[in-house]
Design an enzyme around this catalytic site. Structure first.
Site, PDB file in Angstrom:
ATOM      1  N   GLU A  85      25.078  45.369  41.513  1.00 27.28           N
ATOM      2  CA  GLU A  85      25.314  44.363  40.474  1.00 27.28           C
ATOM      3  C   GLU A  85      26.505  43.539  40.911  1.00 27.28           C
ATOM      4  O   GLU A  85      27.622  44.053  41.051  1.00 27.28           O
ATOM      5  CB  GLU A  85      25.582  44.980  39.099  1.00 27.28           C
TER       6      GLU A  85
ATOM      7  N   GLU B  50      32.808  31.630  40.409  1.00 19.39           N
ATOM      8  CA  GLU B  50      33.081  32.548  39.309  1.00 19.39           C
ATOM      9  C   GLU B  50      34.590  32.648  39.089  1.00 19.39           C
ATOM     10  O   GLU B  50      35.342  32.963  39.999  1.00 19.39           O
ATOM     11  CB  GLU B  50      32.508  33.929  39.618  1.00 19.39           C
TER      12      GLU B  50
END
Length: 540
Positions: A277, A409
């Site tokens: 992830e 991000e």
């Protein structure tokens, strides 16, 4: 908490440091004996240790023993021995230990939350999510163990004469590398299904939040899991990651996309599986028929839960023309009303960032955007008066592709607002970029929102919710598309990733070769006729 401090120029209401006479600071969280009891679980013979710090104050909480590559080898040998016995343990016994863990976590949730707050700096209401999620995970896999792991019957090639069963065998020893942002739940939630499936775990938690992970391991032992079944090593990933992958039968990693790619290559070299992830730049869509107040409340949680340090939090918001002005007014109002604070008490809406490095990243992204013309609608500055790494929840408008925070991000409390004219445009902009982890859609029309969700290239999509609906629904898979990862946690996929499927077929009467003097050619004609017949009978 003390009374709120006066409102600052930015409009944010803040809560000052807790009153020492009334703060429920648990002594165990700082007590050296408590820390030693946890750190004794680290496999370490180096005699070296490094301090771990609280983001609230910047002061050390304790010292973490460091592991060598030889210690990693020791951990795997212990885990391998424990796994052999554990794999032979009946599912009922594994389930009992898992349910005991569920109850123990609920009984000890205040201790867990306190320690998570101390180590991560998050607000108490966000720390509560961690024991909640681990308890949900433990109960789910305990209650569904037989469903996921019992041998299953499959259709045989010759009806009535070919019996086929599929077994689920454990991989062996699973390497888990967990992050700092959810130090308790990310430490345990991926490893629990590995244990349920009959595996052992060797775990390297992030150095910044080792104590929360070690508390989880202590609770596993108290719940009845064998001590050697879950081994913990501590040290830099660049030193221990390679040796872990060399000894693992499967690897589970949560962290950055760059590191995930390195791990994937190393696992490929050994032909072992991995689940990853990774990063996200998650979008939220507020459609023209959205309930504005509900969307504004959800947007606050979507963007600022855990100070934005959540893989599935939102950093891009696309709002329909028809509701843009009303929504932005309510969102800004709610954001400015948030209470920032440190300490262990309930009452704060947002806590601290984890470190100076994280603060520097957030500051750089906002300064770059503002310097290139973006407008700050709320927040936009650090708050050293509250703690060394506090940063205000920040809303930006006018973010353009030349700004760093447009596509990179941030992993902090910063979200950019964008107006859209039609929903096809919004979907295209939401899908832009390389990530695909989580998305959110707000609309009064659930059917239409679900249809739009099918067009979003993200592993999870929440409708009229920020992220909690998918995050807490343990029966459904969770993970990323594209550069946001591979594999899934939760649900059947979350436990089957830790198993090898084995097909066992028993053949009766006929064999798959000519019988009774039949020629090969006659056998081929008979089998061809059989295939045609099975198709006419609509058999699989």
């Amino acid at each position: 908490m003390s009374d709120p401090a006066p409102e600052h120029a930015s409009g944010l209401a803040t809560a000052g440091p807790a009153d020492p006479e009334h703060d429920r600071t648990a002594s165990y969280a700082l007590d050296p004996g408590y820390v030693r009891a946890l750190t004794d679980r680290v496999v370490s013979t180096t005699g070296e240790s490094v301090p771990t710090y609280s983001p609230f104050t910047g002061q050390p909480l304790g010292a973490i023993p460091q592991s060598s590559t030889a210690d990693v080898e020791t951990a795997y040998r212990r885990a391998q021995r424990a796994q052999e016995a554990w794999a032979a343990t009946p599912l009922e016994d594994r389930s009992r230990a898992m349910l005991a863990l569920h109850d123990l976590i609920l009984d000890r949730q205040d201790e867990i939350i306190d320690l998570v707050c101390w180590e991560s700096g998050k607000a108490r209401k966000h720390a509560f999510d961690e024991p909640l999620h681990v308890a949900l995970t433990a109960r789910y896999y305990a209650r569904t163990a037989h469903e996921h792991l019992d041998p299953s019957r499959k259709a045989g090639v010759v009806p009535g004469l070919t019996r086929v069963e599929v077994n689920r065998e454990p991989k062996g020893v699973v390497g888990v590398i967990s992050p700092w942002n959810y130090p308790f739940t990310m430490a345990l939630c991926d490893g629990l299904p590995a244990l349920m499936a009959g595996n052992a775990v060797v775990h390297k938690p992030d150095a910044q939040t080792m104590l929360s992970a070690l508390l989880g391991v202590q609770l596993l032992e108290e719940a009845g899991f064998p001590r050697d079944l879950w081994q913990v090593v501590a040290g830099p990933g660049r030193e221990l990651g390679g040796p872990m992958i060399e000894r693992s039968d499967y690897v589970c990693f949560t962290g950055s996309t760059a590191t995930g790619k390195v791990i994937a290559r190393q696992c490929a070299d050994r032909l072992i599986g991995c689940s990853l992830e990774l990063g996200g730049k998650n979008p939220i869509l507020v459609l023209r028929d959205a309930a504005v107040d509900r969307a504004a409340e959800g947007a606050v949680r979507a963007a600022f839960s855990n100070a934005g340090q959540l893989c599935v939090s939102m950093e891009r918001m696309f709002v329909a023309d028809q509701v843009y002005d009303r929504f932005v007014a309510r969102f800004v109002e709610r954001t400015k009303a948030m209470r920032l604070g440190s300490g262990l008490e309930w009452g704060s809406d947002m806590g601290s960032l984890i470190s100076k490095a994280q603060l520097d990243t957030v500051t750089a992204h906002v300064e770059d955007a503002v310097g290139k013309g973006a407008r700050v609608l709320a927040g936009g500055r650090a708050r050293p008066d509250l703690g060394p790494y506090f940063y205000e929840p920040t809303i930006l408008e006018g973010v353009t592709p030349d700004m760093t925070c447009f596509g990179d991000e941030t992993f902090g409390p910063v979200i950019a607002l964008y107006r859209f004219h039609d929903e096809a445009e919004a979907v295209a902009r939401a899908n832009a970029g390389e990530y695909g982890l989580n998305a959110s859609i707000y609309s009064r029309d659930g059917k239409r929102a679900r249809a739009i969700a099918r067009q979003i290239r993200c592993g999870t999509v929440n409708i009229n919710e920020a992220f909690g609906a998918t995050f807490a629904s343990i029966d459904s898979p969770m993970g990323g598309m594209r550069q946001s990862g591979m594999g899934r946690r939760q649900g059947a996929e979350g436990i089957h990733r830790y198993t090898e499927s084995q097909s066992v077929a028993t053949q009766r009467v006929v064999r798959f070769a000519p019988m009774l003097g039949m020629s090969d050619q006659a056998y081929a004609r008979m089998m061809t006729a059989n295939l045609r017949l099975m198709n006419k009978l609509r058999r699989k």
